[in-house]
Design an enzyme around this catalytic site. Structure first.
Site, PDB file in Angstrom:
ATOM      1  N   HIS A 191      -3.296-121.631 -22.308  1.00  0.00           N
ATOM      2  CA  HIS A 191      -3.325-121.841 -23.636  1.00  0.00           C
ATOM      3  C   HIS A 191      -1.336-122.629 -23.549  1.00  0.00           C
ATOM      4  CE1 HIS A 191      -2.570-122.211 -28.100  1.00  0.00           C
ATOM      5  NE2 HIS A 191      -1.513-121.859 -27.687  1.00  0.00           N
ATOM      6  N   GLU A 192      -0.699-122.097 -22.996  1.00  0.00           N
ATOM      7  CA  GLU A 192       0.647-122.316 -22.777  1.00  0.00           C
ATOM      8  C   GLU A 192       0.882-123.746 -21.803  1.00  0.00           C
ATOM      9  OE1 GLU A 192       2.587-121.558 -24.701  1.00  0.00           O
ATOM     10  OE2 GLU A 192       1.487-119.769 -25.626  1.00  0.00           O
ATOM     11  N   GLU A 233      -2.256-126.335 -32.273  1.00  0.00           N
ATOM     12  CA  GLU A 233      -2.682-124.984 -31.685  1.00  0.00           C
ATOM     13  C   GLU A 233      -3.889-124.971 -31.247  1.00  0.00           C
ATOM     14  OE1 GLU A 233      -0.823-122.227 -30.634  1.00  0.00           O
ATOM     15  OE2 GLU A 233       0.734-123.587 -30.765  1.00  0.00           O
ATOM     16  N   HIS A 281      -0.335-126.876 -23.896  1.00  0.00           N
ATOM     17  CA  HIS A 281       0.793-127.297 -24.560  1.00  0.00           C
ATOM     18  C   HIS A 281       1.576-128.518 -23.862  1.00  0.00           C
ATOM     19  CE1 HIS A 281       0.755-125.486 -28.667  1.00  0.00           C
ATOM     20  NE2 HIS A 281       0.590-124.234 -27.998  1.00  0.00           N
TER      21      HIS A 281
END
Length: 292
Positions: A151-152, A225, A155
């Protein structure tokens, strides 16, 4: 997660305030005509320069600020003193980064906190940082950690910090502009208002409008998100991404039961979102991934 956006917003407010104070003291960017009226064109140009300068300065120092404020210990891949767990963390992030198409690997770090959290920041895809808390590594199993890291990295791959900076620049422009218009309007109420009172009014209004402006930035953060969740699912697998979100949900539920005062500081709310939430509800994020 929570840290990435809130660190950026806080840094931006402090940078904008610093720039405004310095320019006011130096008398740069005068936008009040000789007759006391406002030159709105000059003020708008001044506001845009200050606003975007503040946003890009905040972006440029975002990685350094994160390390300083969170006490992040950067893990060097070639450091022979790294433990097996630390080396594994670096290798995981770099593997996910390569899968995401990044040509320069992010820095990887750990900060000493019992909270379950992680964040990615940095001025560009080539100068990024992925940091995790010690609590996250202790609380989560390998699959959940993999989902969080994916997930990071998503980003970073999505360029979310850069797009956030452009939005913040627009918001800053309106903040600087409206704060000075409001301070000028207040100064018109009584002629004996001194330049000091006018200056203080600018700072007060700028802080107020910055807080209101953060609502727009946080709304955009919530929107991004979902994209990072999808990117994380592509990198680590849908099952691992959902498993990571469920692990976060279980953690926040436990924190809420153990200490309600601490729950407000954690990743997000279980069932509802406020204007100042940086993340949408975990239940909704899980549902969107399941329906994908």
């Amino acid at each position: 997660m929570f840290k990435r956006i809130m660190l950026f917003v806080l840094t931006n407010i402090l940078v904008i305030l610093t720039i405004s104070i310095v320019l006011s003291v130096l008398g740069v960017g005068s936008y009040i005509n000789m007759d006391g009226s406002l030159n709105l064109t000059t003020l708008l140009i001044f506001s845009a320069v200050v606003g975007f300068s503040g946003a890009f300065i905040s972006l440029a120092i975002s990685r350094w600020m994160a390390k300083m404020m969170m006490g992040v210990q950067v893990l060097k891949p070639d450091d022979p003193s790294l433990s097996y767990a630390e080396r594994d963390l670096v290798e995981r992030v770099h593997r996910l980064a390569r899968a995401a198409g990044l040509t320069k690997m992010p820095e990887v770090g750990i900060y000493n906190s019992p909270e379950v959290n992680a964040f990615a920041t940095g001025p560009s895809r080539n100068r990024s940082l992925v940091a995790v808390s010690a609590g996250l590594l202790q609380e989560m199993d390998d699959d959940a950690v993999e989902g969080v890291l994916a997930h990071e990295v998503a980003h970073i791959s999505n360029g979310d910090m850069v797009t956030m900076t452009l939005l913040q620049g627009v918001v800053n422009t309106f903040v600087v502009f409206l704060a000075r218009v409001a301070a000028w309007a207040v100064s018109q109420i009584r002629e004996e208002f001194s330049p000091i009172i006018h200056f203080i009014a600018i700072i007060v209004f700028q802080i107020l409008f910055s807080i209101l402006g953060s609502i727009v930035v946080l709304a955009y953060s919530r929107y991004r998100e979902y994209h990072a969740d999808r990117g994380g699912a592509d990198l680590a697998g849908k099952d691992k991404m959902i498993h990571a979100l469920r692990a976060l949900q279980a953690y926040t539920d436990r924190v809420r039961e153990e200490d309600t005062s601490l729950a407000t500081l954690k990743i997000n709310s279980k069932n509802k979102v406020s204007l100042f939430s940086s993340h949408p509800p975990l239940a909704e994020r899980i549902q969107r991934l399941e329906e994908r």
